[in-house]
Design a protein around this motif. Structure first.
Motif, PDB file in Angstrom:
ATOM      1  N   VAL A 181       2.184  -4.057   3.667  1.00 12.13           N
ATOM      2  CA  VAL A 181       3.362  -3.230   3.899  1.00 12.13           C
ATOM      3  C   VAL A 181       3.014  -1.845   3.358  1.00 12.13           C
ATOM      4  CG1 VAL A 181       4.531  -4.011   1.790  1.00 12.13           C
ATOM      5  CG2 VAL A 181       5.855  -2.951   3.621  1.00 12.13           C
ATOM      6  N   LEU A 182       2.979  -0.869   4.266  1.00 18.11           N
ATOM      7  CA  LEU A 182       2.617   0.504   3.923  1.00 18.11           C
ATOM      8  C   LEU A 182       3.887   1.293   3.652  1.00 18.11           C
ATOM      9  CD1 LEU A 182       0.691   2.978   3.766  1.00 18.11           C
ATOM     10  CD2 LEU A 182       0.931   3.169   6.254  1.00 18.11           C
ATOM     11  N   HIS A 183       3.976   1.852   2.442  1.00 16.34           N
ATOM     12  CA  HIS A 183       5.060   2.766   2.076  1.00 16.34           C
ATOM     13  C   HIS A 183       4.437   4.151   2.061  1.00 16.34           C
ATOM     14  CE1 HIS A 183       7.448  -0.680   0.791  1.00 16.34           C
ATOM     15  NE2 HIS A 183       6.380  -1.104   0.142  1.00 16.34           N
ATOM     16  N   ILE A 184       4.963   5.026   2.889  1.00 14.91           N
ATOM     17  CA  ILE A 184       4.413   6.374   2.956  1.00 14.91           C
ATOM     18  C   ILE A 184       5.554   7.363   2.735  1.00 14.91           C
ATOM     19  CG2 ILE A 184       4.522   6.395   5.484  1.00 14.91           C
ATOM     20  CD1 ILE A 184       1.939   8.125   5.401  1.00 14.91           C
ATOM     21  N   ALA A 185       5.314   8.315   1.842  1.00 16.45           N
ATOM     22  CA  ALA A 185       6.341   9.301   1.501  1.00 16.45           C
ATOM     23  C   ALA A 185       5.757  10.698   1.567  1.00 16.45           C
ATOM     24  CB  ALA A 185       6.875   9.024   0.097  1.00 16.45           C
ATOM     25  N   ASN A 186       6.528  11.616   2.111  1.00 12.94           N
ATOM     26  CA  ASN A 186       6.123  13.015   2.168  1.00 12.94           C
ATOM     27  C   ASN A 186       6.825  13.750   1.026  1.00 12.94           C
ATOM     28  OD1 ASN A 186       5.485  15.637   2.679  1.00 12.94           O
ATOM     29  ND2 ASN A 186       6.136  15.631   4.815  1.00 12.94           N
ATOM     30  N   VAL A 193       0.881  -1.167   0.000  1.00  9.81           N
ATOM     31  CA  VAL A 193       0.000   0.000   0.000  1.00  9.81           C
ATOM     32  C   VAL A 193       0.918   1.216   0.000  1.00  9.81           C
ATOM     33  CG1 VAL A 193      -1.695   1.339   1.309  1.00  9.81           C
ATOM     34  CG2 VAL A 193      -1.819  -1.155   1.303  1.00  9.81           C
ATOM     35  N   THR A 194       0.647   2.151  -0.891  1.00 12.48           N
ATOM     36  CA  THR A 194       1.473   3.358  -0.975  1.00 12.48           C
ATOM     37  C   THR A 194       0.600   4.591  -0.753  1.00 12.48           C
ATOM     38  OG1 THR A 194       2.958   2.292  -2.550  1.00 12.48           O
ATOM     39  CG2 THR A 194       3.025   4.697  -2.449  1.00 12.48           C
ATOM     40  N   ILE A 195       1.050   5.463   0.137  1.00 13.25           N
ATOM     41  CA  ILE A 195       0.383   6.743   0.374  1.00 13.25           C
ATOM     42  C   ILE A 195       1.433   7.832   0.216  1.00 13.25           C
ATOM     43  CG2 ILE A 195      -0.832   8.222   2.020  1.00 13.25           C
ATOM     44  CD1 ILE A 195      -1.911   5.720   3.369  1.00 13.25           C
ATOM     45  N   THR A 196       1.096   8.843  -0.553  1.00 18.61           N
ATOM     46  CA  THR A 196       1.986   9.987  -0.743  1.00 18.61           C
ATOM     47  C   THR A 196       1.346  11.219  -0.117  1.00 18.61           C
ATOM     48  OG1 THR A 196       2.770   9.044  -2.826  1.00 18.61           O
ATOM     49  CG2 THR A 196       3.214  11.376  -2.455  1.00 18.61           C
ATOM     50  N   MET A 197       2.127  11.945   0.666  1.00 16.11           N
ATOM     51  CA  MET A 197       1.699  13.221   1.226  1.00 16.11           C
ATOM     52  C   MET A 197       2.158  14.299   0.244  1.00 16.11           C
ATOM     53  SD  MET A 197       3.004  12.683   5.099  1.00 16.11           S
ATOM     54  CE  MET A 197       2.125  11.702   6.297  1.00 16.11           C
ATOM     55  N   LEU A 242       0.152  11.444   9.508  1.00 15.35           N
ATOM     56  CA  LEU A 242      -1.051  10.650   9.231  1.00 15.35           C
ATOM     57  C   LEU A 242      -1.505  10.145  10.587  1.00 15.35           C
ATOM     58  CD1 LEU A 242      -1.680   8.104   6.435  1.00 15.35           C
ATOM     59  CD2 LEU A 242      -2.328   7.585   8.776  1.00 15.35           C
ATOM     60  N   THR A 243      -2.656  10.617  11.040  1.00 14.47           N
ATOM     61  CA  THR A 243      -3.139  10.323  12.381  1.00 14.47           C
ATOM     62  C   THR A 243      -4.429   9.524  12.329  1.00 14.47           C
ATOM     63  OG1 THR A 243      -2.178  12.387  13.195  1.00 14.47           O
ATOM     64  CG2 THR A 243      -3.874  11.371  14.566  1.00 14.47           C
ATOM     65  N   GLN A 244      -4.444   8.381  13.030  1.00 16.12           N
ATOM     66  CA  GLN A 244      -5.655   7.570  13.197  1.00 16.12           C
ATOM     67  C   GLN A 244      -5.387   6.611  14.354  1.00 16.12           C
ATOM     68  OE1 GLN A 244      -8.116   5.588  13.819  1.00 16.12           O
ATOM     69  NE2 GLN A 244      -9.489   6.991  12.778  1.00 16.12           N
ATOM     70  N   LYS A 245      -5.645   7.086  15.572  1.00 14.18           N
ATOM     71  CA  LYS A 245      -5.313   6.323  16.780  1.00 14.18           C
ATOM     72  C   LYS A 245      -6.011   4.972  16.846  1.00 14.18           C
ATOM     73  CE  LYS A 245      -4.049  10.284  19.538  1.00 14.18           C
ATOM     74  NZ  LYS A 245      -4.118  10.958  20.821  1.00 14.18           N
ATOM     75  N   GLY A 297      -2.725  17.184   0.012  1.00 16.07           N
ATOM     76  CA  GLY A 297      -3.382  16.102   0.718  1.00 16.07           C
ATOM     77  C   GLY A 297      -2.735  14.752   0.483  1.00 16.07           C
ATOM     78  N   PHE A 298      -3.449  13.711   0.912  1.00 15.31           N
ATOM     79  CA  PHE A 298      -2.979  12.337   0.748  1.00 15.31           C
ATOM     80  C   PHE A 298      -3.376  11.822  -0.633  1.00 15.31           C
ATOM     81  CE2 PHE A 298      -3.900  12.632   5.378  1.00 15.31           C
ATOM     82  CZ  PHE A 298      -2.641  12.315   5.871  1.00 15.31           C
ATOM     83  N   VAL A 299      -2.493  11.041  -1.243  1.00 13.52           N
ATOM     84  CA  VAL A 299      -2.787  10.385  -2.520  1.00 13.52           C
ATOM     85  C   VAL A 299      -2.385   8.925  -2.389  1.00 13.52           C
ATOM     86  CG1 VAL A 299      -2.287  10.308  -4.981  1.00 13.52           C
ATOM     87  CG2 VAL A 299      -2.372  12.527  -3.815  1.00 13.52           C
ATOM     88  N   PRO A 300      -3.311   7.995  -2.536  1.00  9.46           N
ATOM     89  CA  PRO A 300      -4.752   8.176  -2.661  1.00  9.46           C
ATOM     90  C   PRO A 300      -5.360   8.501  -1.300  1.00  9.46           C
ATOM     91  CG  PRO A 300      -4.268   5.845  -2.578  1.00  9.46           C
ATOM     92  CD  PRO A 300      -2.940   6.569  -2.559  1.00  9.46           C
ATOM     93  N   ARG A 301      -6.604   8.903  -1.315  1.00 12.13           N
ATOM     94  CA  ARG A 301      -7.294   9.246  -0.063  1.00 12.13           C
ATOM     95  C   ARG A 301      -8.056   8.065   0.526  1.00 12.13           C
ATOM     96  NH1 ARG A 301      -9.082  15.456   0.037  1.00 12.13           N
ATOM     97  NH2 ARG A 301      -7.210  16.233  -0.961  1.00 12.13           N
ATOM     98  N   ASN A 302      -8.439   7.126  -0.294  1.00 10.69           N
ATOM     99  CA  ASN A 302      -9.189   5.958   0.182  1.00 10.69           C
ATOM    100  C   ASN A 302      -8.377   4.698  -0.039  1.00 10.69           C
ATOM    101  OD1 ASN A 302     -11.792   7.095   1.054  1.00 10.69           O
ATOM    102  ND2 ASN A 302     -11.832   7.823  -1.061  1.00 10.69           N
ATOM    103  N   ILE A 303      -8.152   3.952   1.047  1.00 10.61           N
ATOM    104  CA  ILE A 303      -7.348   2.740   1.020  1.00 10.61           C
ATOM    105  C   ILE A 303      -8.234   1.571   1.424  1.00 10.61           C
ATOM    106  CG2 ILE A 303      -5.285   1.604   1.924  1.00 10.61           C
ATOM    107  CD1 ILE A 303      -4.673   4.297   0.550  1.00 10.61           C
ATOM    108  N   ALA A 304      -8.428   0.622   0.517  1.00 12.51           N
ATOM    109  CA  ALA A 304      -9.217  -0.583   0.808  1.00 12.51           C
ATOM    110  C   ALA A 304      -8.296  -1.655   1.372  1.00 12.51           C
ATOM    111  CB  ALA A 304      -9.901  -1.080  -0.458  1.00 12.51           C
ATOM    112  N   LEU A 305      -8.681  -2.231   2.510  1.00 11.84           N
ATOM    113  CA  LEU A 305      -7.905  -3.280   3.169  1.00 11.84           C
ATOM    114  C   LEU A 305      -8.801  -4.483   3.448  1.00 11.84           C
ATOM    115  CD1 LEU A 305      -6.136  -1.067   5.865  1.00 11.84           C
ATOM    116  CD2 LEU A 305      -5.190  -1.806   3.671  1.00 11.84           C
TER     117      LEU A 305
END
Length: 132
Positions: free
Chosen positions: A51-56, A28-32, A64-67, A36-44
């Motif tokens: 394995v989440l790859h996140i890049a700013n 799963v890849t999220i780019t800041m 990225l906050t979601q307690k 905003g976030f790309v993509p905004r909706n992540i289906a799991l």
């Protein structure tokens, strides 16, 4: 006798029958970005391995906050330090990788995430993890 003993051990330890190689780990890849976030909706998949790859890619820091999501997801031991207090914080140009198992919550469940960095709320810097 050895065959019977091996069969008994295999039955008593079902975890051996399910090796990590037998599970499919999905990337799963999220780019800041500055917008905003790309993509905004992540289906799991419920309980799926990821394995989440996140890049700013922005010129300023974001998080990225979601307690509830990070509390319910099973993070790999080596990646638990990347998530602090339910958030991943990245400076401009920084990247992170987190291995996790999706929460075992009900299908159709949704965890909305956001960036709580000053100014991001005005830009609708939000997204969602959707459990299928």
């Amino acid at each position: 006798m050895k065959t019977v003993l091996l069969a008994m051990v295999a039955l008593a330890t079902p975890a051996l029958a399910q090796t990590p190689a037998s599970r499919s780990v999905q990337p799963v890849t999220i780019t800041m970005t500055d917008h905003g976030f790309v993509p905004r909706n992540i289906a799991l998949r419920r309980g799926g391995s990821y394995v989440l790859h996140i890049a700013n890619r922005s010129d300023k820091g974001h998080n990225l906050t979601q307690k509830a999501f990070f509390a319910a997801a099973r993070l790999s031991r080596e990646d638990r330090g990347v998530v602090r207090d339910g958030q991943i914080v990245l400076a401009a140009g920084e990247r992170a990788t987190i291995r996790f198992q999706a929460p075992l919550t009900r299908r159709g469940g949704m965890f909305q995430f956001s960036s709580t960095t000053l100014g991001d709320a005005d830009n609708a810097y939000t997204g969602a993890f959707r459990i299928q």
